[in-house]
Design a protein around this motif. Structure first.
Motif, PDB file in Angstrom:
ATOM      1  N   LYS A   1       0.827  -1.206   0.000  1.00 57.85           N
ATOM      2  CA  LYS A   1       0.000   0.000   0.000  1.00 57.85           C
ATOM      3  C   LYS A   1       0.862   1.257   0.000  1.00 57.85           C
ATOM      4  O   LYS A   1       0.566   2.248  -0.650  1.00 57.85           O
ATOM      5  CB  LYS A   1      -0.928  -0.009   1.222  1.00 57.85           C
ATOM      6  N   HIS A   2       1.972   1.185   0.723  1.00 55.09           N
ATOM      7  CA  HIS A   2       2.862   2.334   0.773  1.00 55.09           C
ATOM      8  C   HIS A   2       3.704   2.436  -0.503  1.00 55.09           C
ATOM      9  O   HIS A   2       3.924   3.520  -1.035  1.00 55.09           O
ATOM     10  CB  HIS A   2       3.782   2.231   1.990  1.00 55.09           C
ATOM     11  N   ALA A   3       4.151   1.286  -1.013  1.00 53.79           N
ATOM     12  CA  ALA A   3       5.105   1.284  -2.127  1.00 53.79           C
ATOM     13  C   ALA A   3       4.436   1.536  -3.469  1.00 53.79           C
ATOM     14  O   ALA A   3       5.027   2.135  -4.356  1.00 53.79           O
ATOM     15  CB  ALA A   3       5.861  -0.041  -2.156  1.00 53.79           C
ATOM     16  N   THR A   4       3.213   1.061  -3.658  1.00 52.61           N
ATOM     17  CA  THR A   4       2.592   1.132  -4.984  1.00 52.61           C
ATOM     18  C   THR A   4       1.404   2.072  -5.062  1.00 52.61           C
ATOM     19  O   THR A   4       0.684   2.068  -6.061  1.00 52.61           O
ATOM     20  CB  THR A   4       2.141  -0.282  -5.420  1.00 52.61           C
ATOM     21  N   GLY A   5       1.180   2.875  -4.029  1.00 50.98           N
ATOM     22  CA  GLY A   5       0.109   3.857  -4.094  1.00 50.98           C
ATOM     23  C   GLY A   5      -1.255   3.213  -4.216  1.00 50.98           C
ATOM     24  O   GLY A   5      -1.638   2.372  -3.404  1.00 50.98           O
ATOM     25  N   GLN A   6      -1.976   3.597  -5.265  1.00 51.61           N
ATOM     26  CA  GLN A   6      -3.345   3.130  -5.449  1.00 51.61           C
ATOM     27  C   GLN A   6      -3.433   1.783  -6.148  1.00 51.61           C
ATOM     28  O   GLN A   6      -4.525   1.245  -6.308  1.00 51.61           O
ATOM     29  CB  GLN A   6      -4.125   4.163  -6.257  1.00 51.61           C
ATOM     30  N   ALA A   7      -2.308   1.217  -6.574  1.00 54.41           N
ATOM     31  CA  ALA A   7      -2.348  -0.022  -7.349  1.00 54.41           C
ATOM     32  C   ALA A   7      -3.012  -1.155  -6.575  1.00 54.41           C
ATOM     33  O   ALA A   7      -3.880  -1.860  -7.096  1.00 54.41           O
ATOM     34  CB  ALA A   7      -0.936  -0.425  -7.777  1.00 54.41           C
ATOM     35  N   LEU A   8      -2.618  -1.363  -5.329  1.00 56.30           N
ATOM     36  CA  LEU A   8      -3.213  -2.437  -4.535  1.00 56.30           C
ATOM     37  C   LEU A   8      -4.698  -2.191  -4.319  1.00 56.30           C
ATOM     38  O   LEU A   8      -5.519  -3.114  -4.424  1.00 56.30           O
ATOM     39  CB  LEU A   8      -2.486  -2.560  -3.194  1.00 56.30           C
ATOM     40  N   SER A   9      -5.072  -0.956  -4.025  1.00 58.61           N
ATOM     41  CA  SER A   9      -6.490  -0.641  -3.813  1.00 58.61           C
ATOM     42  C   SER A   9      -7.320  -0.961  -5.046  1.00 58.61           C
ATOM     43  O   SER A   9      -8.442  -1.470  -4.949  1.00 58.61           O
ATOM     44  CB  SER A   9      -6.647   0.839  -3.450  1.00 58.61           C
ATOM     45  N   ARG A  10      -6.767  -0.674  -6.212  1.00 60.06           N
ATOM     46  CA  ARG A  10      -7.515  -0.960  -7.446  1.00 60.06           C
ATOM     47  C   ARG A  10      -7.623  -2.449  -7.698  1.00 60.06           C
ATOM     48  O   ARG A  10      -8.634  -2.925  -8.215  1.00 60.06           O
ATOM     49  CB  ARG A  10      -6.834  -0.249  -8.618  1.00 60.06           C
ATOM     50  N   LEU A  11      -6.578  -3.196  -7.348  1.00 59.39           N
ATOM     51  CA  LEU A  11      -6.660  -4.653  -7.469  1.00 59.39           C
ATOM     52  C   LEU A  11      -7.774  -5.192  -6.578  1.00 59.39           C
ATOM     53  O   LEU A  11      -8.601  -6.006  -7.018  1.00 59.39           O
ATOM     54  CB  LEU A  11      -5.321  -5.284  -7.087  1.00 59.39           C
ATOM     55  N   LEU A  12      -7.820  -4.744  -5.332  1.00 58.07           N
ATOM     56  CA  LEU A  12      -8.841  -5.216  -4.409  1.00 58.07           C
ATOM     57  C   LEU A  12     -10.233  -4.768  -4.854  1.00 58.07           C
ATOM     58  O   LEU A  12     -11.210  -5.508  -4.712  1.00 58.07           O
ATOM     59  CB  LEU A  12      -8.538  -4.710  -2.997  1.00 58.07           C
ATOM     60  N   ASN A  13     -10.312  -3.557  -5.400  1.00 57.57           N
ATOM     61  CA  ASN A  13     -11.589  -3.048  -5.893  1.00 57.57           C
ATOM     62  C   ASN A  13     -12.103  -3.880  -7.050  1.00 57.57           C
ATOM     63  O   ASN A  13     -13.316  -4.092  -7.205  1.00 57.57           O
ATOM     64  CB  ASN A  13     -11.415  -1.589  -6.323  1.00 57.57           C
ATOM     65  N   LEU A  14     -11.191  -4.394  -7.868  1.00 58.87           N
ATOM     66  CA  LEU A  14     -11.591  -5.228  -8.993  1.00 58.87           C
ATOM     67  C   LEU A  14     -12.132  -6.577  -8.524  1.00 58.87           C
ATOM     68  O   LEU A  14     -13.011  -7.151  -9.166  1.00 58.87           O
ATOM     69  CB  LEU A  14     -10.397  -5.445  -9.927  1.00 58.87           C
ATOM     70  N   THR A  15     -11.629  -7.070  -7.399  1.00 60.13           N
ATOM     71  CA  THR A  15     -12.061  -8.397  -6.939  1.00 60.13           C
ATOM     72  C   THR A  15     -13.368  -8.354  -6.159  1.00 60.13           C
ATOM     73  O   THR A  15     -14.182  -9.269  -6.281  1.00 60.13           O
ATOM     74  CB  THR A  15     -10.978  -9.053  -6.067  1.00 60.13           C
ATOM     75  N   ASP A  16     -13.586  -7.315  -5.339  1.00 61.28           N
ATOM     76  CA  ASP A  16     -14.855  -7.305  -4.594  1.00 61.28           C
ATOM     77  C   ASP A  16     -15.367  -5.899  -4.312  1.00 61.28           C
ATOM     78  O   ASP A  16     -16.178  -5.706  -3.412  1.00 61.28           O
ATOM     79  CB  ASP A  16     -14.723  -8.073  -3.280  1.00 61.28           C
TER      80      ASP A  16
END
Length: 390
Positions: free
Chosen positions: A284-299
């Protein structure tokens, strides 16, 4: 009231062609082709993308006059042709074909395009061991692109012995999953390199091909940092969706949205390989919004109304993964793929020569079968657990 005349679009945007040492004959062809559309002489355009395309596809409708033809050393060829009231550009790169027609009317553009691409698609006879897989990548100047390839995938029965017993049991359940069994949208395979994670995904594509299109994203680090790219892949367009009944032989933009029953919309599985940086604990710290968007895509909202699954492989230990990724309810399956035990390795190889005290990975066993010596780090144990749930 009088006023200044409104310039025509073609007058407001003057066309200038400047060439330098970096340009190629295909660059000239591209410029010549677009000129009639830009000037307004042929204000309608229609485009088709075909992948894979036949190598001997003629690409030119009857009566076409070839104006320019270029064959580049990089494998890209381009043909510029014209007829009464229309101009055509056909560009081929490897198995991918782009054909664009400009014309004096939209009807004429469609007619010429249909004649040009008729029977151009290469549709090999499906075989049990072949699976159509899509590959997404971002092309500079062209945006998100998808190409398809026929890959060879073994049946699960043939490769089950490549996995340790508990991992094989988990894959047993995953291979026979149907849309009615789907709860979570994330498929997570983790474990050390060389244990067969990618091979398992190829077999999964074969097992699910009746209801799921599998697409591999070649640049996942860009996908989740480029909203436009993500929307093109994850959302798509409703008019591109295809039903199960169209078969499993590949489908451009078959991005789901149905109820998951036969006759509904096909599911898609997006594969993201070796995404350690994206899903580890500090992601979350290293990749900014990338992880959030991955999680948003899954659920999250992004995945709502779309039959999209996300498959991720990583070499990270489970303890190092971000807790939001591995929380219960998000994963359809979370499987740690480890080496075979010593007994399983000896049974697989038919001899104990070269097998480590703690067993061997699949890659090491194949190296031993070929007569090679697996690379190793002295004193480093290859033992790994195989925790999993489905």
């Amino acid at each position: 009231m009088g006023g200044m005349p409104v310039p025509r679009p073609q007058d407001a945007v003057p066309i200038r062609l400047t060439l330098d040492d970096d340009d190629t004959p295909t660059s000239v062809i591209d410029a010549l082709f677009i000129s009639r559309f830009a000037s307004g002489e042929q204000p309608y355009a229609q485009t088709a993308n075909i992948d894979p395309a036949k190598r001997d596809a003629p690409l030119l409708p009857p009566g076409a006059t070839v104006l320019r033809r270029s064959s580049g050393g990089n494998g890209r060829t381009a043909v510029l042709a014209e007829g009464e009231g229309w101009t055509l550009l056909a560009a081929r790169w490897q198995q991918t074909l782009d054909v664009t027609v400009t014309a004096t009317s939209d009807e004429l553009a469609r007619e010429v395009l249909e004649l040009a691409v008729r029977d151009a698609a290469d549709r090999p006879e499906p075989t049990p061991e072949n699976v159509t897989m899509g590959f997404w990548y971002f092309s500079p100047g062209r945006g998100p692109r998808r190409t398809t390839r026929q890959i060879t995938a073994a049946s699960w029965q043939d490769v089950r012995g490549n996995y340790t017993a508990p991992v094989g049991s988990a894959f047993d359940e995953l291979m026979k999953t149907t849309p009615d069994d789907i709860t979570g949208r994330l498929l997570l395979l983790h474990g050390p390199p060389g244990t067969g994670k990618t091979s398992a995904l190829r077999t999964l594509a074969r097992s699910w091909r009746d209801w799921c299109q599998v697409d591999c994203v070649l640049d996942p680090e860009r996908l989740f940092n480029d909203v436009g790219y993500l929307m093109d892949i994850a959302i798509g367009r409703d008019d591109e969706e295809e039903d199960y009944d169209n078969g499993a032989d590949g489908s451009e933009g078959a991005d789901g949205g149905g109820d998951g029953a036969p006759g509904g919309k096909r599911w898609r599985l997006l594969l993201l390989e070796d995404c350690d940086e994206l899903i580890r604990g500090e992601a979350k710290h290293a990749t900014g919004q990338a992880l959030s968007r991955l999680l948003n895509l899954t659920d999250g909202l992004l995945g709502q109304g779309r039959n999209v699954l996300v498959g991720v492989t990583t070499n990270e230990d489970l303890e190092r993964l971000h807790p939001a990724v591995v929380r219960p309810g998000r994963c359809l399956a979370r499987i740690e793929v480890g080496p075979l035990t010593r007994a399983e390795s000896v049974a697989w190889l038919g001899t104990d020569e070269g097998v480590g005290r703690e067993g061997s990975t699949l890659a090491e066993l194949y190296a031993l079968r070929r007569g090679g010596t697996p690379a190793s780090v002295p004193g480093q144990s290859t033992a790994h657990s195989a925790g999993l749930y489905l």
